[in-house]
Write a protein that holds these residues in place. Sequence first.
Motif, PDB file in Angstrom:
ATOM      1  N   GLY A   1       0.757  -0.948   0.117  1.00 55.78           N
ATOM      2  CA  GLY A   1       0.028  -0.075   0.015  1.00 55.78           C
ATOM      3  C   GLY A   1       1.079   1.237   0.140  1.00 55.78           C
ATOM      4  N   THR A   2       0.466   2.227  -0.708  1.00 56.06           N
ATOM      5  CA  THR A   2       1.213   3.315  -0.673  1.00 56.06           C
ATOM      6  C   THR A   2       0.546   4.555  -0.057  1.00 56.06           C
ATOM      7  N   ILE A   3       0.992   5.331   0.713  1.00 58.91           N
ATOM      8  CA  ILE A   3       0.706   6.294   1.448  1.00 58.91           C
ATOM      9  C   ILE A   3       0.260   7.742   0.550  1.00 58.91           C
TER      10      ILE A   3
ATOM     11  N   LYS B   1      -3.298  10.481  13.326  1.00 55.40           N
ATOM     12  CA  LYS B   1      -3.174  11.059  12.023  1.00 55.40           C
ATOM     13  C   LYS B   1      -3.978  10.439  11.217  1.00 55.40           C
ATOM     14  N   LEU B   2      -4.590  10.812  10.117  1.00 55.75           N
ATOM     15  CA  LEU B   2      -5.422  10.114   8.950  1.00 55.75           C
ATOM     16  C   LEU B   2      -4.287   9.792   8.018  1.00 55.75           C
ATOM     17  N   PHE B   3      -4.402   8.390   7.466  1.00 57.71           N
ATOM     18  CA  PHE B   3      -3.563   8.014   6.182  1.00 57.71           C
ATOM     19  C   PHE B   3      -4.413   7.641   5.089  1.00 57.71           C
ATOM     20  N   GLU B   4      -4.316   8.117   4.176  1.00 53.68           N
ATOM     21  CA  GLU B   4      -4.948   7.513   2.891  1.00 53.68           C
ATOM     22  C   GLU B   4      -4.153   6.907   2.103  1.00 53.68           C
ATOM     23  N   ILE B   5      -4.529   5.635   1.871  1.00 53.89           N
ATOM     24  CA  ILE B   5      -3.786   4.518   1.235  1.00 53.89           C
ATOM     25  C   ILE B   5      -4.465   3.906  -0.050  1.00 53.89           C
ATOM     26  N   ALA B   6      -3.514   3.728  -0.979  1.00 56.27           N
ATOM     27  CA  ALA B   6      -3.982   3.013  -2.043  1.00 56.27           C
ATOM     28  C   ALA B   6      -3.045   1.901  -2.482  1.00 56.27           C
ATOM     29  N   LEU B   7      -3.817   0.623  -2.868  1.00 58.62           N
ATOM     30  CA  LEU B   7      -3.106  -0.611  -3.013  1.00 58.62           C
ATOM     31  C   LEU B   7      -2.345  -0.766  -4.362  1.00 58.62           C
TER      32      LEU B   7
ATOM     33  N   LEU C   1       4.881   4.414  12.189  1.00 55.30           N
ATOM     34  CA  LEU C   1       3.847   4.869  11.177  1.00 55.30           C
ATOM     35  C   LEU C   1       3.861   6.484  11.008  1.00 55.30           C
ATOM     36  N   HIS C   2       3.654   6.761  12.065  1.00 50.59           N
ATOM     37  CA  HIS C   2       3.593   8.567  12.155  1.00 50.59           C
ATOM     38  C   HIS C   2       4.682   9.035  11.544  1.00 50.59           C
ATOM     39  N   LYS C   3       5.739   8.561  11.580  1.00 51.39           N
ATOM     40  CA  LYS C   3       7.058   9.164  10.908  1.00 51.39           C
ATOM     41  C   LYS C   3       7.018   9.194   9.324  1.00 51.39           C
ATOM     42  N   LEU C   4       6.128   8.259   8.819  1.00 49.09           N
ATOM     43  CA  LEU C   4       6.541   8.050   7.368  1.00 49.09           C
ATOM     44  C   LEU C   4       5.673   9.062   6.687  1.00 49.09           C
ATOM     45  N   LYS C   5       5.962   9.343   5.474  1.00 44.99           N
ATOM     46  CA  LYS C   5       5.452  10.485   4.622  1.00 44.99           C
ATOM     47  C   LYS C   5       4.889   9.996   3.419  1.00 44.99           C
ATOM     48  N   ALA C   6       4.156  10.894   2.628  1.00 46.73           N
ATOM     49  CA  ALA C   6       3.337  10.636   1.403  1.00 46.73           C
ATOM     50  C   ALA C   6       4.169  10.008   0.550  1.00 46.73           C
ATOM     51  N   GLY C   7       4.089   8.870  -0.383  1.00 42.47           N
ATOM     52  CA  GLY C   7       4.806   8.090  -1.284  1.00 42.47           C
ATOM     53  C   GLY C   7       5.441   7.016  -0.561  1.00 42.47           C
ATOM     54  N   ASP C   8       5.546   6.788   0.843  1.00 40.78           N
ATOM     55  CA  ASP C   8       6.073   5.681   1.533  1.00 40.78           C
ATOM     56  C   ASP C   8       5.022   4.435   1.305  1.00 40.78           C
ATOM     57  N   MET C   9       5.584   3.242   1.482  1.00 36.70           N
ATOM     58  CA  MET C   9       4.964   2.174   1.502  1.00 36.70           C
ATOM     59  C   MET C   9       4.710   1.228   2.703  1.00 36.70           C
ATOM     60  N   ILE C  10       3.500   0.869   2.741  1.00 39.50           N
ATOM     61  CA  ILE C  10       3.229  -0.013   4.095  1.00 39.50           C
ATOM     62  C   ILE C  10       2.575  -1.309   3.586  1.00 39.50           C
TER      63      ILE C  10
END
Length: 278
Positions: free
Chosen positions: A16-18, A29-35, A87-96
Amino acid sequence: MEKIILKDSAYSIKKGTILGIKQMTESEKLFEIALEGGKRLDHEPGQFVMVSVFGAGEIPISVSSSPANNDSFDLCVRAAGKVTNTLHKLKAGDMIGIRGPFGKGFPIGILKGNDLLIIACGLGLAPLRSLIRFVFDKRQDFGKIHILYGCRNSANMLFLDEIKEWRKRNDVYFESIVDQATPDWAGKVGLVTTLIPGIQIDPDRTFVALVGPPAVYKPAIKELLSRNVPERQILISLERHMKCGVGKCGHCQIQHLYCCQDGPVFNYEAIKHLKEAF
Ligand SMILES: Cc1cc2nc3c(=O)[nH]c(=O)nc-3n(C[C@H](O)[C@H](O)[C@H](O)COP(=O)(O)OP(=O)(O)OC[C@H]3O[C@@H](n4cnc5c(N)ncnc54)[C@H](O)[C@@H]3O)c2cc1C
Ligand code: FES
């Protein structure tokens, strides 16, 4: 006991990409994720996913967006410990990594055609936002809707922009309350359960979706039963420590029930005899 059949995908992790991150409060924090590959999550409101934060661990998190939005989904996460802080330290574009969706959510088929009383306390609004947004997407399928939201104080309130919109709607009754008033708060003060006696409901056709910390469940259920809401119409989400998410490790077990598979959403009638549930 019923044999558990796992789908192949139960253990496989999807990338999933943030897409975006929104700071909601000091700790959430609210994370929007795309698979990856445009895959759809296909969840039901109230279900959760197992989120892998690479190098830190894997944790259960409720899906916070409506299933009607298929391109991406939202996770509202409180920084509580090792995995959530990473997780809170990740940025947009990072992967989970994402496994799931898992568990039984709110029984939409049964709720349709009925009135809803949605009671959220604190972070409980995260899974309930999925139900609220779904119900708004399909508003004509549901009867009257009441939403009661309680928080420690105004600084802890989630989804403030959306709440402003919910307050403006004339097809929803929304009321919020805080435990501790701060100078900026002009609303009600007290526990969310104190709002229940003030609302007009038809108990026979009202289903209650209640999510909050365990301490709120007993007083809320007591109020609801005193309003003659049938036990099986009171739906509660139980939070337990989870590892596998698929009924294998036993971490989430309450007697014969696995919260990750039989829940997390249960009706009160089914669990009222389980002392450990509350
Ligand atoms: C079905 C389900 C849905 C959830 N949905 C959300 C959500 O939408 N947003 C969100 O922020 N959190 C949610 N949680 C809680 C989240 O899983 C925990 O906060 C997370 O696992 C903590 O991991 P950590 O490594 O950051 O902290 P840890 O160091 O593992 O724990 C930090 C603190 O949180 C407590 N904790 C850990 N896991 C749980 C748990 N499952 N239930 C209660 N307390 C716990 C620990 O006892 C400890 O005090 C959910 C939990 C479950 C079971
Ligand atoms: S989390 Fe492993 S059995 Fe429920």
